[in-house]
Design a protein around this motif. Structure first.
Motif, mmCIF file in Angstrom:
data_model
loop_
_atom_site.group_PDB
_atom_site.id
_atom_site.type_symbol
_atom_site.label_atom_id
_atom_site.label_comp_id
_atom_site.label_asym_id
_atom_site.label_seq_id
_atom_site.Cartn_x
_atom_site.Cartn_y
_atom_site.Cartn_z
ATOM 1 N N ASP A 27 42.319 43.079 42.758
ATOM 2 C CA ASP A 27 41.694 43.155 44.072
ATOM 3 C C ASP A 27 41.032 41.828 44.453
ATOM 4 O O ASP A 27 41.193 41.343 45.577
ATOM 5 C CB ASP A 27 40.665 44.287 44.086
ATOM 6 C CG ASP A 27 40.078 44.526 45.459
ATOM 7 O OD1 ASP A 27 40.865 44.597 46.422
ATOM 8 O OD2 ASP A 27 38.845 44.641 45.565
ATOM 9 N N VAL A 28 40.308 41.228 43.520
ATOM 10 C CA VAL A 28 39.635 39.951 43.790
ATOM 11 C C VAL A 28 40.659 38.854 44.054
ATOM 12 O O VAL A 28 40.502 38.053 44.982
ATOM 13 C CB VAL A 28 38.701 39.574 42.616
ATOM 14 C CG1 VAL A 28 38.213 38.134 42.742
ATOM 15 C CG2 VAL A 28 37.528 40.525 42.552
ATOM 16 N N LYS A 83 43.695 39.180 45.157
ATOM 17 C CA LYS A 83 44.402 39.454 46.407
ATOM 18 C C LYS A 83 43.545 39.076 47.621
ATOM 19 O O LYS A 83 44.033 38.476 48.574
ATOM 20 C CB LYS A 83 44.783 40.932 46.458
ATOM 21 C CG LYS A 83 45.654 41.315 47.619
ATOM 22 C CD LYS A 83 46.031 42.785 47.528
ATOM 23 C CE LYS A 83 46.827 43.222 48.730
ATOM 24 N NZ LYS A 83 47.123 44.649 48.682
ATOM 25 N N LYS A 84 42.266 39.414 47.575
ATOM 26 C CA LYS A 84 41.378 39.128 48.705
ATOM 27 C C LYS A 84 41.116 37.629 48.873
ATOM 28 O O LYS A 84 40.829 37.184 49.977
ATOM 29 C CB LYS A 84 40.050 39.862 48.532
ATOM 30 C CG LYS A 84 40.149 41.336 48.803
ATOM 31 C CD LYS A 84 38.804 42.019 48.704
ATOM 32 C CE LYS A 84 38.959 43.501 48.991
ATOM 33 N NZ LYS A 84 37.693 44.213 48.871
ATOM 34 N N ASN A 85 41.178 36.859 47.796
ATOM 35 C CA ASN A 85 40.870 35.433 47.863
ATOM 36 C C ASN A 85 42.105 34.548 47.940
ATOM 37 O O ASN A 85 41.987 33.327 47.827
ATOM 38 C CB ASN A 85 40.006 35.023 46.671
ATOM 39 C CG ASN A 85 38.623 35.627 46.762
ATOM 40 O OD1 ASN A 85 38.035 35.674 47.833
ATOM 41 N ND2 ASN A 85 38.109 36.105 45.647
ATOM 42 N N ASP A 86 43.271 35.122 48.107
ATOM 43 C CA ASP A 86 44.523 34.369 48.240
ATOM 44 C C ASP A 86 44.690 33.311 47.149
ATOM 45 O O ASP A 86 44.915 32.129 47.417
ATOM 46 C CB ASP A 86 44.611 33.700 49.620
ATOM 47 C CG ASP A 86 44.725 34.732 50.730
ATOM 48 O OD1 ASP A 86 45.337 35.791 50.482
ATOM 49 O OD2 ASP A 86 44.208 34.477 51.829
ATOM 50 N N ARG A 93 47.003 33.333 39.434
ATOM 51 C CA ARG A 93 47.138 34.761 39.115
ATOM 52 C C ARG A 93 47.785 34.954 37.756
ATOM 53 O O ARG A 93 47.368 35.815 36.984
ATOM 54 C CB ARG A 93 47.981 35.457 40.175
ATOM 55 C CG ARG A 93 47.314 35.602 41.489
ATOM 56 C CD ARG A 93 48.198 36.308 42.468
ATOM 57 N NE ARG A 93 47.585 36.271 43.795
ATOM 58 C CZ ARG A 93 47.907 37.081 44.765
ATOM 59 N NH1 ARG A 93 48.853 37.978 44.601
ATOM 60 N NH2 ARG A 93 47.296 36.988 45.921
#
Length: 74
Positions: free
Chosen positions: A31-32, A34-37, A43
């Motif tokens: 989630d973190v 994904k939200k911070n691109d 990743r």
């Protein structure tokens, strides 16, 4: 009967709890990221570190089973 298997039940519950914690950490990290691109290489590194931590616990459990079955630590 429960007192006979207390140690086995405790071990199973501990292992299931650790598995659930790693799963929840994976969801939180996903989630973190994904939200911070975060870029793909970032990743990959984060997921690799999380996987290696889980693999360490898995390896510890397997080694412990083999050692206890051979009478080393028991």
């Amino acid at each position: 009967m429960l007192s006979q298997y207390y140690e086995q039940i405790e071990t199973i519950v501990l292992n299931l709890s650790l598995m659930a914690l790693f799963l929840l950490m994976g969801f939180a990290v996903h989630d973190v990221l994904k939200k911070n691109d975060v870029p793909l290489i970032g990743r990959a590194v984060v997921y690799l570190v999380l996987f290696l931590g889980a693999a360490g616990f898995l390896a510890k459990g397997i080694i412990q089973v083999f050692w206890q079955s051979s009478g080393v630590g028991g």
